[in-house]
Every structure is written in structure tokens, then in C-alpha cells.
Design an enzyme around this catalytic site. Structure first.
Site, mmCIF file in Angstrom:
data_model
loop_
_atom_site.group_PDB
_atom_site.id
_atom_site.type_symbol
_atom_site.label_atom_id
_atom_site.label_comp_id
_atom_site.label_asym_id
_atom_site.label_seq_id
_atom_site.Cartn_x
_atom_site.Cartn_y
_atom_site.Cartn_z
ATOM 1 N N SER A 119 -8.949 6.258 7.431
ATOM 2 C CA SER A 119 -7.534 5.704 8.853
ATOM 3 C C SER A 119 -7.985 6.943 9.893
ATOM 4 C CB SER A 119 -7.040 6.562 7.920
ATOM 5 O OG SER A 119 -6.137 5.436 7.374
ATOM 6 N N HIS A 140 -12.207 -0.036 10.846
ATOM 7 C CA HIS A 140 -10.858 0.277 10.648
ATOM 8 C C HIS A 140 -9.660 -1.383 10.375
ATOM 9 C CE1 HIS A 140 -7.407 3.120 11.370
ATOM 10 N NE2 HIS A 140 -6.894 2.618 10.304
ATOM 11 N N GLU A 152 -10.207 -1.300 14.534
ATOM 12 C CA GLU A 152 -11.231 -0.501 15.254
ATOM 13 C C GLU A 152 -12.915 -0.411 14.297
ATOM 14 O OE1 GLU A 152 -9.045 2.883 16.750
ATOM 15 O OE2 GLU A 152 -8.581 2.827 14.900
ATOM 16 N N ASN A 190 -4.224 5.784 14.748
ATOM 17 C CA ASN A 190 -3.844 6.947 14.035
ATOM 18 C C ASN A 190 -3.491 8.353 15.092
ATOM 19 O OD1 ASN A 190 -2.763 5.833 11.216
ATOM 20 N ND2 ASN A 190 -5.022 5.609 11.215
HETATM 21 N N1 CAA Z 1 0.167 -9.850 2.694
HETATM 22 C C1 CAA Z 1 -0.737 -11.145 2.852
HETATM 23 N N2 CAA Z 1 0.614 -11.905 4.180
HETATM 24 C C2 CAA Z 1 1.787 -10.293 4.473
HETATM 25 C C3 CAA Z 1 1.561 -9.747 3.871
HETATM 26 C C4 CAA Z 1 0.471 -8.417 3.047
HETATM 27 N N3 CAA Z 1 1.422 -7.807 2.191
HETATM 28 N N4 CAA Z 1 2.818 -8.616 4.339
HETATM 29 C C5 CAA Z 1 3.305 -10.050 4.821
HETATM 30 N N5 CAA Z 1 2.641 -11.363 4.852
HETATM 31 C C6 CAA Z 1 2.890 -12.450 5.703
HETATM 32 C C7 CAA Z 1 3.882 -13.149 5.777
HETATM 33 O O1 CAA Z 1 3.242 -13.824 4.225
HETATM 34 C C8 CAA Z 1 4.441 -13.920 6.341
HETATM 35 O O2 CAA Z 1 3.602 -14.728 6.438
HETATM 36 P P1 CAA Z 1 3.860 -16.168 5.917
HETATM 37 O O3 CAA Z 1 5.502 -16.617 6.287
HETATM 38 O O4 CAA Z 1 3.252 -17.420 7.761
HETATM 39 O O5 CAA Z 1 3.403 -16.985 5.427
HETATM 40 C C9 CAA Z 1 3.878 -12.886 7.765
HETATM 41 O O6 CAA Z 1 3.643 -12.036 7.006
HETATM 42 C C10 CAA Z 1 5.416 -12.253 7.886
HETATM 43 O O7 CAA Z 1 5.778 -11.865 6.690
HETATM 44 P P2 CAA Z 1 7.431 -11.871 6.320
HETATM 45 O O8 CAA Z 1 7.690 -12.800 7.321
HETATM 46 O O9 CAA Z 1 7.947 -11.458 5.770
HETATM 47 O O10 CAA Z 1 8.009 -10.280 7.070
HETATM 48 P P3 CAA Z 1 7.662 -9.980 8.756
HETATM 49 O O11 CAA Z 1 8.010 -10.908 10.049
HETATM 50 O O12 CAA Z 1 8.942 -8.167 8.681
HETATM 51 O O13 CAA Z 1 6.473 -9.137 8.386
HETATM 52 C C11 CAA Z 1 4.789 -7.655 8.990
HETATM 53 C C12 CAA Z 1 5.576 -8.444 7.853
HETATM 54 C C13 CAA Z 1 3.572 -8.109 9.491
HETATM 55 C C14 CAA Z 1 4.200 -7.025 7.970
HETATM 56 C C15 CAA Z 1 5.454 -7.107 10.065
HETATM 57 O O14 CAA Z 1 6.753 -6.146 9.350
HETATM 58 C C16 CAA Z 1 4.950 -5.309 10.602
HETATM 59 O O15 CAA Z 1 3.706 -6.135 11.390
HETATM 60 N N6 CAA Z 1 5.242 -4.456 10.431
HETATM 61 C C17 CAA Z 1 3.818 -3.328 10.494
HETATM 62 C C18 CAA Z 1 3.041 -4.094 10.402
HETATM 63 C C19 CAA Z 1 1.913 -2.337 10.886
HETATM 64 O O16 CAA Z 1 2.699 -1.973 11.916
HETATM 65 N N7 CAA Z 1 0.723 -2.739 10.534
HETATM 66 C C20 CAA Z 1 -0.267 -1.270 10.879
HETATM 67 C C21 CAA Z 1 -0.407 -0.384 10.419
HETATM 68 S S1 CAA Z 1 -0.378 0.761 10.316
HETATM 69 C C22 CAA Z 1 -2.535 0.820 9.844
HETATM 70 O O17 CAA Z 1 -2.576 -0.157 9.312
HETATM 71 C C23 CAA Z 1 -3.251 1.810 9.941
HETATM 72 C C24 CAA Z 1 -3.139 3.009 9.366
HETATM 73 O O18 CAA Z 1 -4.672 3.031 9.261
HETATM 74 C C25 CAA Z 1 -2.727 3.424 8.530
HETATM 75 P P1 NAD Z 2 -3.886 2.773 -2.382
HETATM 76 O O1 NAD Z 2 -3.414 4.194 -2.889
HETATM 77 O O2 NAD Z 2 -3.758 1.387 -1.968
HETATM 78 O O3 NAD Z 2 -5.318 2.325 -2.911
HETATM 79 C C1 NAD Z 2 -7.156 3.570 -2.995
HETATM 80 C C2 NAD Z 2 -7.710 2.608 -4.038
HETATM 81 O O4 NAD Z 2 -9.016 3.346 -4.320
HETATM 82 C C3 NAD Z 2 -7.394 2.902 -5.055
HETATM 83 O O5 NAD Z 2 -6.233 1.471 -6.192
HETATM 84 C C4 NAD Z 2 -7.745 3.739 -6.339
HETATM 85 O O6 NAD Z 2 -7.666 2.955 -7.296
HETATM 86 C C5 NAD Z 2 -9.120 3.242 -5.387
HETATM 87 N N1 NAD Z 2 -10.359 4.849 -5.249
HETATM 88 C C6 NAD Z 2 -10.300 6.180 -5.664
HETATM 89 N N2 NAD Z 2 -10.919 6.536 -5.985
HETATM 90 C C7 NAD Z 2 -11.432 5.752 -6.315
HETATM 91 C C8 NAD Z 2 -13.682 6.107 -6.544
HETATM 92 N N3 NAD Z 2 -14.133 7.005 -6.810
HETATM 93 N N4 NAD Z 2 -13.664 4.773 -6.674
HETATM 94 C C9 NAD Z 2 -13.584 3.405 -6.379
HETATM 95 N N5 NAD Z 2 -11.832 3.027 -6.496
HETATM 96 C C10 NAD Z 2 -11.781 4.243 -6.025
HETATM 97 O O7 NAD Z 2 -5.353 3.020 -0.510
HETATM 98 P P2 NAD Z 2 -5.332 2.696 0.610
HETATM 99 O O8 NAD Z 2 -3.651 2.287 0.919
HETATM 100 O O9 NAD Z 2 -5.751 0.979 -0.134
HETATM 101 O O10 NAD Z 2 -6.001 2.762 1.190
HETATM 102 C C11 NAD Z 2 -7.227 2.617 1.286
HETATM 103 C C12 NAD Z 2 -7.991 3.362 2.704
HETATM 104 O O11 NAD Z 2 -7.898 2.492 3.460
HETATM 105 C C13 NAD Z 2 -8.051 4.495 2.853
HETATM 106 O O12 NAD Z 2 -8.594 5.376 3.278
HETATM 107 C C14 NAD Z 2 -6.988 4.337 3.722
HETATM 108 O O13 NAD Z 2 -6.735 6.162 4.540
HETATM 109 C C15 NAD Z 2 -7.253 3.496 4.301
HETATM 110 N N6 NAD Z 2 -6.160 2.354 4.902
HETATM 111 C C16 NAD Z 2 -4.757 2.208 5.167
HETATM 112 C C17 NAD Z 2 -4.303 1.940 5.703
HETATM 113 C C18 NAD Z 2 -2.887 1.658 5.403
HETATM 114 O O14 NAD Z 2 -1.837 1.417 5.937
HETATM 115 N N7 NAD Z 2 -2.824 1.960 3.806
HETATM 116 C C19 NAD Z 2 -4.101 1.619 6.653
HETATM 117 C C20 NAD Z 2 -5.943 1.221 7.396
HETATM 118 C C21 NAD Z 2 -6.958 2.641 6.488
#
Ligand code: CAA
Ligand code: NAD
Length: 283
Positions: A119, A140, A152, A190
Site C-alpha cells: 500500500s 496496488h 496503481e 494512500n
Molecule cells: N468482496 C466481494 N464483493 C463485495 C465485497 C467483498 N468484500 N463487499 C461488497 N461487495 C459487493 C457486494 O456483493 C455488492 O455486490 P452485489 O450486490 O452486486 O452482489 C456490492 O459490492 C455492493 O455491496 P453492498 O450493497 O453490500 O454495500 P455497499 O453498496 O456499501 O458497497 C463497498 C460496499 C463497495 C465496499 C462500498 O461501501 C465502498 O465502495 N466502500 C469504499 C471502499 C474503498 O474506499 N476502498 C478503497 C480502500 S483503500 C485501499 O484499498 C487501498 C489501501 O492500500 C488501503
Molecule cells: P491481511 O492481514 O488480511 O492478510 C495478510 C496475510 O498475510 C495473512 O493471512 C497472513 O497470515 C499472511 N502472511 C503474513 N506473513 C506471511 C508470510 N511471511 N508468508 C505468507 N503469508 C504471510 O492483510 P491485507 O489487508 O490482505 O493486506 C495485505 C497487503 O495488501 C498489505 O501489504 C497491505 O498494505 C496491502 N493492501 C491492503 C489493502 C486493504 O484495504 N486492506 C488495500 C490495498 C493493499
């Protein structure tokens, strides 16, 4: 050489989703996690998602079965010797990722591409753990992977054009939109998203409003699909903290200082939805 076989390392929230979308697109997928029960759970979640796709008429029963058959559980990192591409999605810790990439460098064939779903961590530093930095790249994905369109793509300092092109092709084949960004802490997504989430947690910490109120303001006022506190739980508070630490260290600016309340929750093990408890509680 064409990419046919992909190994996903880490079967958490992200790894499970990545394995699913790769299998749906016809790639042979090996799914590996250090903890076998995580892989089992991930396969169960994938089954549920595929069944939902049939229910919603996004695929038929035959396509579901075909996709599911494409995913095999791997029991060792050594299985990476058979693949054309690895996508690593383990915890957001540089030492863990570098260790895996160093091993993969030994195990995999020369042509194999090593991608990280990090991330925020520098791809160049992950690549430097290998003797093939030209074949290392950032890929990403966003959470939830089956739903979100963006990937990304981040080149390290040495990443070859041919590798970039192949990863771009894989991204398009799995129905995602590639966007190229440079190798800076947090990339684009991020660097912008996580300070907002951290600020929302400061807002809660300072007693400006309840978590529910903060989330309502951002949902109803800014049309965000989830409020920032709910989104932090959804991403994983451990991941959010790691990203803030990487931004803080990478830019050396206190505007990225992780909120103490975020640290406290992570120390308590209340790391969000995946743990059943974060700022909110989950069944
Ligand atoms: N896996 C698969 N499908 C999923 C799911 C999951 N974990 N969660 C939700 N869905 C699907 C649902 O099945 C539903 O599809 P259908 O009804 O068509 O089958 C659809 O998504 C919409 O879901 P819901 O109606 O239950 O709920 P919602 O309308 O609130 O949508 C959401 C859920 C898509 C997660 C929405 O809340 C959303 O877009 N949230 C923000 C997500 C976001 O910002 N993501 C980026 C996070 S940052 C990141 O990822 C980067 C990082 O490095 C941290
Ligand atoms: P998570 O905690 O759900 O899963 C991580 C998994 O890695 C666990 O199942 C753990 O058992 C496994 N693991 C740890 N050490 C290991 C090793 N040495 N060998 C094999 N498996 C190992 O975390 P996540 O949310 O799936 O995030 C995973 C990666 O994806 C991170 O780098 C995170 O920054 C990135 N990411 C996360 C998100 C998010 O929204 N959560 C979005 C984009 C990218």
C-alpha cells in the site's frame, strides 16, 4: 513469454480477492499463506463470492466451476518455481516483504515477474532484496478487490518496460484499470486517503464528535460510500497504522504523525473488521 500461472502470496482480505479475479480471468492461480487456515478461509470466501456472482447472473454455473478449478492451495513458497508471476499480499512490513522477495529470487525462474501489492512501501527497496530488480514492480489493488476498478502500477528504479507492459496487460485482462504512479511513499492513493482517515481518528480522539457522527458527516456531506472510521476498520487498523508510519518516516513531516488512538487500538488487537472488532464491532 505469456503469463499463464500466477502465485498469490498472503491469503488475507487482499490476497483472496486477487486470487479470485485472476482465476475469473482464466489464469491458473496458486494461493499461499504462512497459516494454512487463512488459505482455507480465503477459499471459502471466494466460493461465497462466486456463488453470489451466479445469483446476480454475472456468471453461469459452468463459469463459476471453471474459475474455482483454476485456484489451487499452495503449501510452500517453493511452489513459486512453477509460475510466471507472483503477486505478494502479506502484511505491510518491509522486513517481511524483503525476506519473501529474497527467497522468491532464489526459487522462481528467471522470467518470473515479482509484484507487490504493498500500500505504501518503496518498490525500489523491496526490489533491492533481489538480484533481479528489473523484474520487480508494484501492483496496488484496492479493497474489495472484486469490486474496485483501480490498480496503481508502480515502477521501481530498475523496473523494465517489458515488465511494466506485462503487468499492465494482466491488469486489463482481469477487468481493472491500470494507473501508473511514481515510487513515493503511499503512492497517490494512500498519500491522499490515509491522512484523511488519520485526521478522522484525531477528530474522534479530541472529542469533536462520535465515530457515528464523523462517518455520517462524510457519507451524507461528501457522498463517500463509507465514513472514514468505518473505512479504517474495513482496511484494517494495523494496515492503516503501518501506512501512516511509512508516510511519517518517508516524508519526515509531522502532518503524517499517526494518531495515538489508532496506535492504542492496534496494540489492543482491535484491528478492524477482519478481527471482529475495531472502532466498531462485527459479528
Ligand atoms: N468482496 C466481494 N464483493 C463485495 C465485497 C467483498 N468484500 N463487499 C461488497 N461487495 C459487493 C457486494 O456483493 C455488492 O455486490 P452485489 O450486490 O452486486 O452482489 C456490492 O459490492 C455492493 O455491496 P453492498 O450493497 O453490500 O454495500 P455497499 O453498496 O456499501 O458497497 C463497498 C460496499 C463497495 C465496499 C462500498 O461501501 C465502498 O465502495 N466502500 C469504499 C471502499 C474503498 O474506499 N476502498 C478503497 C480502500 S483503500 C485501499 O484499498 C487501498 C489501501 O492500500 C488501503
Ligand atoms: P491481511 O492481514 O488480511 O492478510 C495478510 C496475510 O498475510 C495473512 O493471512 C497472513 O497470515 C499472511 N502472511 C503474513 N506473513 C506471511 C508470510 N511471511 N508468508 C505468507 N503469508 C504471510 O492483510 P491485507 O489487508 O490482505 O493486506 C495485505 C497487503 O495488501 C498489505 O501489504 C497491505 O498494505 C496491502 N493492501 C491492503 C489493502 C486493504 O484495504 N486492506 C488495500 C490495498 C493493499
Amino acid at each position: 513469454m505469456k503469463i499463464r500461472k500466477i502465485m498469490v502470496i498472503g491469503a488475507g482480505q487482499m490476497g483472496a480477492g486477487i486470487a479470485q479475479v485472476c482465476a475469473q480471468a482464466g489464469y491458473d492461480v496458486l494461493l499461499y499463506d504462512l497459516h494454512e487456515e487463512k488459505t482455507k478461509k480465503a477459499l471459502h470466501r471466494i466460493d461465497q463470492n462466486l456463488a453470489r456472482n451466479v445469483e446476480k447472473q454475472r456468471m453461469d454455473e459452468q463459469e463459476k466451476e471453471a474459475a474455482r478449478k483454476k485456484i489451487t492451495q499452495a503449501h510452500s513458497l517453493q511452489d513459486a518455481s512453477a509460475v510466471d508471476m507472483v503477486i505478494e499480499a502479506v502484511v505491510e512490513k518491509m522486513n517481511v516483504k524483503r525476506d519473501i522477495f529474497a527467497q522468491l529470487d532464489e526459487i522462481t525462474q528467471d522470467h518470473t515477474i515479482l509484484a507487490s501489492n504493498t500500500s505504501s512501501l518503496p518498490i525500489t527497496e523491496i526490489a533491492a532484496a533481489t538480484d533481479r530488480p528489473e523484474r520487480v514492480i508494484g501492483m496496488h489493488f484496492m479493497n474489495p478487490v472484486p469490486v474496485m476498478k483501480l490498480v496503481e502500477i508502480i515502477r521501481g528504479l530498475a523496473t523494465e518496460d517489458e515488465v511494466y507492459k506485462k503487468v499492465e496487460d494482466v491488469t486489463k485482462t482481469i477487468g481493472k484499470m491500470p494507473v501508473e504512479v511514481n515510487d513515493f511513499p503511499g503512492f497517490v492513493s494512500n498519500r491522499i486517503l490515509m491522512p484523511m482517515i488519520n485526521e478522522a481518528i484525531y477528530t474522534l480522539y479530541e472529542g469533536v464528535a462520535t465515530k457515528e457522527a464523523i462517518d455520517e458527516v462524510m457519507k451524507l456531506g461528501m457522498n463517500h460510500p463509507m465514513g472514514p472510521i468505518q473505512l479504517a476498520d474495513f482496511i484494517g487498523l494495523d494496515t492503516c497504522l503501518s501506512i501512516m508510519e511509512i508516510l511519517h518516516e518517508g516524508f519526515g513531516d509531522d502532518k503524517y504523525r499517526p494518531c495515538p488512538l489508532l496506535r492504542k487500538y492496534v496494540k489492543a488487537g482491535w484491528v478492524g473488521k477482519k478481527a471482529g472488532r475495531g472502532f466498531y464491532t462485527y459479528e
